[in-house]
Design an enzyme around this catalytic site. Structure first.
Site, mmCIF file in Angstrom:
data_model
loop_
_atom_site.group_PDB
_atom_site.id
_atom_site.type_symbol
_atom_site.label_atom_id
_atom_site.label_comp_id
_atom_site.label_asym_id
_atom_site.label_seq_id
_atom_site.Cartn_x
_atom_site.Cartn_y
_atom_site.Cartn_z
ATOM 1 N N SER A 87 -9.813 1.612 3.079
ATOM 2 C CA SER A 87 -8.966 2.402 2.201
ATOM 3 C C SER A 87 -7.931 1.589 1.421
ATOM 4 C CB SER A 87 -8.227 3.454 3.027
ATOM 5 O OG SER A 87 -7.314 2.813 3.913
ATOM 6 N N SER A 142 -9.998 -0.552 7.336
ATOM 7 C CA SER A 142 -9.398 -0.391 6.007
ATOM 8 C C SER A 142 -8.688 -1.618 5.451
ATOM 9 C CB SER A 142 -8.409 0.780 6.010
ATOM 10 O OG SER A 142 -9.109 1.987 5.983
ATOM 11 N N LYS A 175 0.854 -1.199 0.000
ATOM 12 C CA LYS A 175 0.000 0.000 0.000
ATOM 13 C C LYS A 175 0.884 1.242 0.000
ATOM 14 C CE LYS A 175 -3.909 1.909 2.716
ATOM 15 N NZ LYS A 175 -4.698 1.754 3.970
#
Lengths: 489, 96, 491
Positions: free
Chosen positions: C156, C180, C77
């Protein structure tokens, strides 16, 4: 003797105004590294050097506390007779400024590491006053903004950003500028004794803000103003005197004091409003979630308390009792560790009062003139001791000793060498002095007769003549005795 | 209305975020809805409850104050600077 | 091995060790795969050159020098700082920011031999539940059938979840603040684990909400998750909030089943309006556990409904300070428009650099901390948070694990909820309470919705009990046998 002590007040035609002062002192803690990062704490010329990631606020960086800084704060708290809080919390103080890399300062707001202490200040030779300390907390210093390097840009240097600071806040217990100056001097002396801050105000490692208000006796507290940028004790005192007088003038003119931050202008000696901020500050303090509460054990506090040196107040009492110094001398000698050490060496097997006197009157004078500290004195205590011994053995007079002292200070040579080289040894040999006195009396019959007819004042004239003849090297008491004996004959 | 546009402007000033008139309107509406939604928290009895300050029960680790720290390589310090002169970061002139 | 990219990590490691496959071949296969996934916008930066270089080094290593994750390609990420790479947290304010250092978690994985093959898109600063606030455009769920109606991968960590769904890496990294990792895992049909707060170092992870942020892996299955997590956790002196508590061996009892374990079913999670297919899945989970010998116990977590508003006070408050460093002075974006003074520079830089949702949360966060509102909002929320923690503490006195659905819906269409922030926030309704309490939790795929989209089950464990958490998840996984694949055609 000193008269009864009264704090200074601002007097006007009809009224007397009291001054109420509280000081906030920022002291840079002596450490190698910063409070929450591995950046160097030392002062350095190259901008933005020896930084850690956190010092430029890089994303993802986190604060990790420096144990030394915590220990230093505990030590200082103990020296200030304060409570060490076994649980304290770090908060974020939020505001934007380019020299604040994170957009917040890590500080302590509700739960500081130290609270409720006091220090005693001397307000006369016989009286002390206790000034209460509200709190001492740990926080990060800001970086430096340089506004004078370019016409359109401000330069930012993060070398200082994150250096460990102690903010020491007093209660508004100070009643005039002299007390304020006294308080700061005493606080600085304590910090230096415990070696937690070098106390250097010019270099900014000790900084002071003053909260000042005035009121008529027995009336409620007035509105206060905060004066910033006080970079010396002298300026602190000047600024408070100016500010208090200004506030009285404003109030007596029928106007109100606006609570504000003011800057002291060293050139004009006046305080002035800081350029008004576009919005009031709202620091939005909240506990820093990157850190845990700081928990201290009794043992840690105890261990640190064992490392405390003798502090100025205890030292002063010891100097009074052990050496029989006057209150004034004891205070001056005890205000600085270097001076104390010097004094203790110098007074060893000598007259302590004489030792104190020489340090305060002669040595301090020369050190001040040359901008040196006692630790860098060209004459060390042992050498000065030898000079005092020569006085006490009547080998040289006090007057000559001062000359020799001057020479020692400039050349670094020993007293004996200077005396030898310049032939300054005192003449105490009675035979030699008798010869000189005989010669003078025989060629001054008129004065001899005056003496014998009862004008004893003329004795001084004879002494003067002898001293002139011997270039001041004759022992005055021997001279006196010989002249009287001869004239009586 | 818990907050009006004036308050939104004030918060935006505090947060240093430039907002258009349109954004002010939208955010005022959003914030009102969100704050209204938060009102239900008032139902919770929190008397004698200590606020959470940290959820781990660790002892705070304290670093040694060692002098041989490894610093950020010099060229990396100003690597990403939007504006710099020599070793300095620079911003528009600040008038004190 | 023909479909090595779909194999378990331990089998891939075996295949490499047995020289059935070289690391370079493996990396090249993944590169080809990732390139085919471009239309889903999962990736923020491809790190192929470095990955191939690392692969060659790995292949050149002697057998005895091989590291436990030697040559395993992973996707990271874009919230983790990786040295020398662009690291933007999908925000324009950090566009082109090159991280000058490495996060602890990625460093640990590199030290274990893993190879970062790409960085993945996400919601800007991890603020979102649909990966639709990314500065590089919406991230699309690989389960999308009709590209005219693209599905969100959740958020997210949408890019990392999506890339696992499409088998674009052996495992991927996400961060979880209020859900997330778990919610996108549910939307993408993969396993997503959020360990106990303090397990993974946050050093080098761009902060959203410091008291909630935790790193965790996305994997194809629970066993892979155990392996990935084992190499991610560490006590880190660079992060004061990491825990010294030793991580239990996640493999030791992984396959020991759930017989005798007590599983709590919180009645407050049975909320009005959740689709029956999600309730059905929840029931299916209960039945499986019961069948395997676990005891199902009804529990009460009375403050559950206050978790979301509490979270939306605390997280934005922390974010409002965490994001104050993005001021255009030290790095990152500075407004290109004219500004008269410093203040204008700040306001324009931040006004232009941050996206809509980030600005919304910064405004909320600033408001709840501001003078006059602090006590009513922030302080009160931290007290309610204590209540929520107490609820869990009480529950875990009687039980070992909690079973709930992961999200109140399946993957929705991009844009469906963007107009109403609160409806978007409600996505996290099942994940936020355990986040506030710092508990370990995971999502594993449980079923397909009527629309043919994955649905996840959530397991919540007690603090530091990741071993039990994974053991429970493994048992369910073996029974459910979720074998569905996204409709990627011949990709």
């Amino acid at each position: 003797m000193m008269s009864e002590y009264n704090a200074k007040k601002i007097k006007s035609a009809n009224d007397e105004w009291e001054i109420i002062i509280g000081l906030e002192v920022h002291a840079q803690i002596i450490t190698n590294l910063k409070l929450f990062s591995n950046g160097a704490a030392e002062f350095r010329k190259e901008a933005n050097h020896k930084l850690d990631l956190l010092d430029i606020g890089l994303p993802g960086t986190l604060p990790v506390i420096n144990r030394m800084a915590v220990d230093q704060a505990i030590k200082t708290g103990l020296a200030l007779n304060a409570t060490i809080n076994k649980r304290s919390i770090f908060d974020r103080k939020n505001y934007f400024y380019p020299d604040l890399p994170l957009g917040y300062q890590i500080s302590q707001f509700k739960d500081p590491i130290v609270s409720e202490g006091f220090i005693n200040i001397d307000i006369s030779d016989s009286k002390t006053k206790t000034i209460k300390i509200e709190r001492l907390h740990l926080e990060q210093d800001a970086g430096k903004s340089l506004h004078d390097q370019s016409p359109d840009k401000t330069f930012i240097d993060y070398n200082r950003a994150g250096v460990a600071l102690m903010e020491i806040v007093s209660y508004p217990d100070l009643s005039d500028w002299e007390e304020a100056g006294n308080y700061l001097t005493k606080l600085r002396s304590i910090l230096r004794f415990v070696n937690t801050c070098d106390g250097n105000m010019e270099e900014g490692s000790l900084r002071c803000d003053a909260n000042v208000s005035v009121r008529k006796p027995n009336e409620p507290l007035g509105t206060r103003c905060e004066i910033k940028n006080l970079n010396s004790i002298k300026n602190l005192m000047k600024a408070i005197e100016y500010e208090a007088t200004r506030q009285v003038t404003v109030l007596e003119g029928g106007n109100k004091i606006i609570q504000e931050t003011r800057l002291f202008d060293t050139n004009s000696g006046k305080t002035k409003t800081m350029r008004s901020k576009e919005e009031a500050h709202d620091y939005r303090y909240f506990p820093d979630p990157d850190l845990l509460p700081l928990e201290l054990t009794d043992k840690r506090i105890e261990d640190i308390s064992k490392t405390l040196p003798e502090l100025p107040d205890d030292l002063k009492i010891r100097l009074l009792n052990q050496y029989g110094l006057s209150a004034y001398d004891a205070r001056v000698i005890s205000s600085d560790q270097g001076t104390t050490e010097y004094f203790e060496v110098l007074s060893n097997n000598r007259d302590a009062k004489q030792a104190a006197n020489w340090i305060i009157t002669n040595l301090f004078g020369k050190l001040n003139d040359s901008g040196k500290s006692i630790k860098d004195s060209p004459i060390d205590a042992k050498e000065l001791g030898k000079l005092l011994d020569l006085i006490n053995k009547q080998i040289i007079s006090n007057k000559i000793a001062k000359e020799v002292f001057e020479e020692m200070f400039t050349s670094g040579k020993s007293a004996a060498t200077i005396i030898e080289k310049k032939g300054l040894k005192q003449i105490s040999n009675t035979d030699e002095i008798e010869g000189i006195v005989d010669k003078i009396i025989s060629s001054n019959e008129k004065q001899k007769k005056q003496y014998q007819s009862g004008n004893t004042k003329v004795l001084g004239w004879f002494v003067g003549q002898v001293m002139k003849e011997t270039k001041g090297q004759a022992n005055p008491s021997v001279v006196n005795k010989v002249i009287i004996d001869k004239l009586k004959k | 209305m818990l907050i009006d546009e004036k308050i939104t402007r004030k918060i935006a000033t505090l947060a240093k975020i430039d907002l258009s008139e349109q954004e002010i309107k939208e955010y005022t509406k959003d914030l009102n809805n969100i704050l209204k939604w938060m009102e239900e928290l008032k139902e919770v009895d929190v008397s004698n409850i200590k606020p959470v300050t940290s959820i781990t029960e660790n002892k705070l680790y304290e670093r040694d104050d060692i002098s041989h720290a490894i610093y950020v390589e010099q060229e990396k310090v100003l690597l990403n600077a939007p504006d710099k002169v020599g070793d300095y970061f620079t911003v528009p002139k600040v008038i004190e | 091995m023909t479909n090595i990219m779909n194999a378990d990590i331990k089998n891939i490691i075996k295949a490499i060790a047995n020289k059935e496959y070289s690391v370079e071949e493996l990396v090249n296969d993944f590169i080809k795969k990732i390139d085919k996934l471009d239309k889903f916008n999962l990736v923020s930066e491809k790190l192929y050159d470095e990955a191939i270089l690392q692969a060659k080094k790995a292949d050149a290593k002697k057998k005895e020098d091989r590291l436990p994750l030697e040559g395993i390609p992973i996707a990271v990420k874009d919230i983790f700082c990786t040295e020398g790479n662009k690291t933007s947290a999908s925000s324009n304010i950090l566009k082109n920011f090159k991280a000058p250092y490495e996060s602890t978690v990625t460093q640990s994985l590199k030290n274990a031999g893993a190879i970062i093959i790409c960085k993945t898109n996400m919601d800007e600063f991890a603020m979102g539940s649909a990966s639709d606030t990314c500065n590089l455009g919406n991230v699309i769920n690989p389960w999308t059938k009709d590209f005219s109606k693209p599905l969100t991968p959740g958020g997210s960590s949408g890019g990392s979840a999506g890339i696992m769904a499409a088998s674009g890496a052996c495992f991927s990294l996400g961060t979880d603040t209020g859900g997330s990792i778990r919610q996108p895992a549910s939307f993408c049909g993969v396993v997503g684990i959020k360990p106990t707060y303090g397990r993974c170092s946050r050093f080098g992870i761009i902060a959203f909400a410091s008291s909630l942020d935790q790193a965790g892996p996305f994997t194809k299955n629970v066993e892979d998750g155990a392996l990935a997590l084992t190499h991610m956790v560490s006590y880190d002196k660079k992060d004061s909030t990491t825990s010294m508590e030793k991580m239990p061996d996640l493999f030791k009892n992984l396959k020991n089943g759930v017989r005798g374990l007590k599983i709590g079913i919180p009645k407050q999670y049975d909320i009005e309006g959740i689709p029956s297919e999600i309730k059905d899945l929840w029931n299916k989970g209960k039945k499986i556990l019961e069948k395997l010998g676990a005891e199902i116990i009804d529990i009460s977590l009375p403050h559950t409904k206050y978790a979301l508003p509490t979270y939306y006070i605390i997280a934005p408050a922390e974010a409002s300070a965490n994001l104050a460093r993005y001021d255009g002075v030290k790095y990152g974006y500075r407004s290109k428009n004219k500004f008269e003074d410093l203040n204008e520079m700040y306001c324009k830089t931040r006004g232009e650099g941050f996206g809509k949702e980030v600005k919304r949360r910064l405004l909320i966060g600033t408001y709840v901390l501001s003078s006059g509102y602090y006590d009513a909002y922030y302080l009160h929320a931290q007290k309610v948070r204590r209540r929520i923690i107490e609820d869990f503490d009480n529950a875990f006195n009687k039980i070992d694990l909690i079973l709930t659905p992961t999200a109140p819906s399946d993957a929705f269409m991009i844009g469906e909820k963007t107009e109403d922030p609160i409806s978007m926030y409600l996505n996290d309704i099942f994940t936020v309470p355990s986040s506030l309490a710092g508990l370990p939790a995971l999502s594993l795929p449980g079923a397909m919705s009527d629309n043919g989209r994955p649905l996840g089950l959530q397991l919540i464990g007690n603090t530091f009990c990741e071993d039990l958490l994974l053991r429970g998840a493994y048992a369910i996984e073996q029974e459910i046998c979720f074998k569905n694949e996204p409709p990627l055609g011949n990709l």
